[in-house]
Design a protein around this motif. Structure first.
Motif, mmCIF file in Angstrom:
data_model
loop_
_atom_site.group_PDB
_atom_site.id
_atom_site.type_symbol
_atom_site.label_atom_id
_atom_site.label_comp_id
_atom_site.label_asym_id
_atom_site.label_seq_id
_atom_site.Cartn_x
_atom_site.Cartn_y
_atom_site.Cartn_z
ATOM 1 N N MET A 1 43.184 71.747 26.931
ATOM 2 C CA MET A 1 43.540 72.808 25.972
ATOM 3 C C MET A 1 45.043 73.099 26.039
ATOM 4 N N MET B 1 38.233 80.908 15.017
ATOM 5 C CA MET B 1 38.934 79.619 15.151
ATOM 6 C C MET B 1 38.614 78.745 13.946
ATOM 7 N N ALA C 1 43.857 78.935 25.815
ATOM 8 C CA ALA C 1 44.089 78.854 27.263
ATOM 9 C C ALA C 1 45.248 77.900 27.587
ATOM 10 N N THR D 1 32.868 72.543 24.966
ATOM 11 C CA THR D 1 33.300 71.674 23.866
ATOM 12 C C THR D 1 32.095 71.174 23.067
ATOM 13 N N PHE E 1 38.135 87.019 29.560
ATOM 14 C CA PHE E 1 38.923 86.177 30.463
ATOM 15 C C PHE E 1 40.339 85.888 29.955
ATOM 16 N N MET F 1 32.642 85.409 22.611
ATOM 17 C CA MET F 1 32.735 83.959 22.344
ATOM 18 C C MET F 1 32.319 83.662 20.899
ATOM 19 N N PHE G 1 38.791 71.578 19.676
ATOM 20 C CA PHE G 1 37.901 71.954 20.772
ATOM 21 C C PHE G 1 38.115 70.919 21.878
ATOM 22 N N CYS G 2 38.294 71.361 23.101
ATOM 23 C CA CYS G 2 38.473 70.373 24.172
ATOM 24 C C CYS G 2 38.278 71.011 25.531
ATOM 25 N N GLY G 3 38.261 70.168 26.556
ATOM 26 C CA GLY G 3 37.969 70.630 27.902
ATOM 27 C C GLY G 3 38.995 71.629 28.427
ATOM 28 N N SER G 4 38.475 72.614 29.153
ATOM 29 C CA SER G 4 39.375 73.513 29.869
ATOM 30 C C SER G 4 39.752 72.874 31.209
ATOM 31 N N GLY H 1 41.404 77.451 21.580
ATOM 32 C CA GLY H 1 40.851 78.524 22.392
ATOM 33 C C GLY H 1 41.824 79.369 23.187
ATOM 34 N N VAL I 1 43.427 83.193 31.798
ATOM 35 C CA VAL I 1 43.838 81.831 31.397
ATOM 36 C C VAL I 1 44.665 81.745 30.114
ATOM 37 N N VAL J 1 45.055 76.048 30.362
ATOM 38 C CA VAL J 1 44.485 75.111 31.340
ATOM 39 C C VAL J 1 43.956 73.824 30.690
ATOM 40 N N GLU K 1 30.724 73.899 20.872
ATOM 41 C CA GLU K 1 31.578 74.154 19.707
ATOM 42 C C GLU K 1 31.406 73.045 18.665
HETATM 43 P P1 AMP Z 1 34.569 73.084 28.405
HETATM 44 O O1 AMP Z 1 34.464 71.862 27.528
HETATM 45 O O2 AMP Z 1 33.246 73.469 29.003
HETATM 46 O O3 AMP Z 1 35.706 73.028 29.407
HETATM 47 O O4 AMP Z 1 34.908 74.262 27.417
HETATM 48 C C1 AMP Z 1 36.046 74.201 26.638
HETATM 49 C C2 AMP Z 1 35.831 74.871 25.324
HETATM 50 O O5 AMP Z 1 35.099 76.083 25.496
HETATM 51 C C3 AMP Z 1 37.190 75.230 24.689
HETATM 52 O O6 AMP Z 1 37.357 74.618 23.405
HETATM 53 C C4 AMP Z 1 37.162 76.742 24.649
HETATM 54 O O7 AMP Z 1 37.053 77.234 23.322
HETATM 55 C C5 AMP Z 1 35.970 77.185 25.482
HETATM 56 N N1 AMP Z 1 36.322 77.471 26.925
HETATM 57 C C6 AMP Z 1 35.570 77.142 28.003
HETATM 58 N N2 AMP Z 1 36.167 77.468 29.170
HETATM 59 C C7 AMP Z 1 37.333 78.052 28.853
HETATM 60 C C8 AMP Z 1 38.403 78.605 29.637
HETATM 61 N N3 AMP Z 1 38.407 78.611 30.971
HETATM 62 N N4 AMP Z 1 39.454 79.103 28.955
HETATM 63 C C9 AMP Z 1 39.455 79.121 27.630
HETATM 64 N N5 AMP Z 1 38.474 78.616 26.857
HETATM 65 C C10 AMP Z 1 37.429 78.070 27.433
#
Ligand code: AMP
Length: 188
Positions: free
Chosen positions: A46, A93, A41, A109, A68, A86, A7-10, A39, A72, A43, A112
């Motif tokens: 991730m 996952m 993506a 993140t 989405f 989601m 799990f990590c930032g998009s 996830g 992405v 971006v 999750e």
């Molecule tokens: P965040 O930390 O808010 O950027 O969210 C990242 C996590 O949430 C990931 O591990 C993804 O499973 C999900 N997620 C949030 N935004 C996206 C995105 N734009 N594309 C794909 N997954 C996302």
């Protein structure tokens, strides 16, 4: 260990150290001959983790909601599952992996990470859960968790479900050596 779910930032984060560490985690997963589940993506952190695991010749499985996926999705993955929501994504996952790691990220993140911790304290699973604390990014959250233990909302043994390290290779070793303890949420 089987495949690891990350799990990590998009987003990439402001400091280049976050992308560097995401790459280092992907390389460590590749060297350990594990596959990645994430996830799906391309971006931010991730995409960086996925690219590093693929460069190491290992399998990368993405799981992404239909709403989405067209925006992405990473197009070079070994497998991409496009799912209806989601909730389905998160369950899938987690199901596909033998362990989880959270890197720096935002609300997605955190949500999750805390969900798989919640499932662990309810004894729904005994998979190890790691937190890669890059440059102290999670220090404030860990301090909050300590406060929640002191306030009586998290049991100390449940806090131990979270395995924290700043180094990707060391964190993977800790997860591999993890011996689940019996934990119970219920005191009566
Ligand atoms: P965040 O930390 O808010 O950027 O969210 C990242 C996590 O949430 C990931 O591990 C993804 O499973 C999900 N997620 C949030 N935004 C996206 C995105 N734009 N594309 C794909 N997954 C996302």
């Amino acid at each position: 260990m089987q495949d690891v779910c990350v799990f990590c930032g998009s987003s990439p984060g402001e400091d280049p150290v976050f992308m560097q560490s995401a790459k280092a985690l992907g390389e460590a997963i590749g060297k350990a001959s594990m596959g990645l589940v994430y996830g799906g993506a391309h971006v931010g952190l991730m995409g960086q983790v996925a690219d590093a695991v693929l460069a190491g010749g290992q399998k990368v499985v993405g799981v992404i909601p239909q709403s989405f996926a067209h925006k992405v999705s990473h197009t070079e993955l070994t497998e991409l599952h496009v799912v209806d929501s989601m909730h389905t994504r998160k369950a899938m996952m987690f199901e596909l992996a033998g362990a989880c790691i959270a890197l720096p990220g935002g609300f997605g993140t955190l949500e999750e990470l805390t969900e798989v911790l919640t499932w662990a304290q309810l004894e729904f699973h005994q998979k190890p859960i790691g937190l890669l604390n890059i440059n102290g990014y999670y220090d404030a959250l860990l301090a909050f968790f300590d406060q929640a233990v002191l306030a009586g909302f998290i049991k100390p043994q449940h806090l131990e479900l979270l395995i924290v390290h700043h180094d990707p290779t060391e964190l993977l070793k800790l997860l591999e050596d993890y011996k689940p303890k019996h934990v119970t949420k219920w005191s009566h």
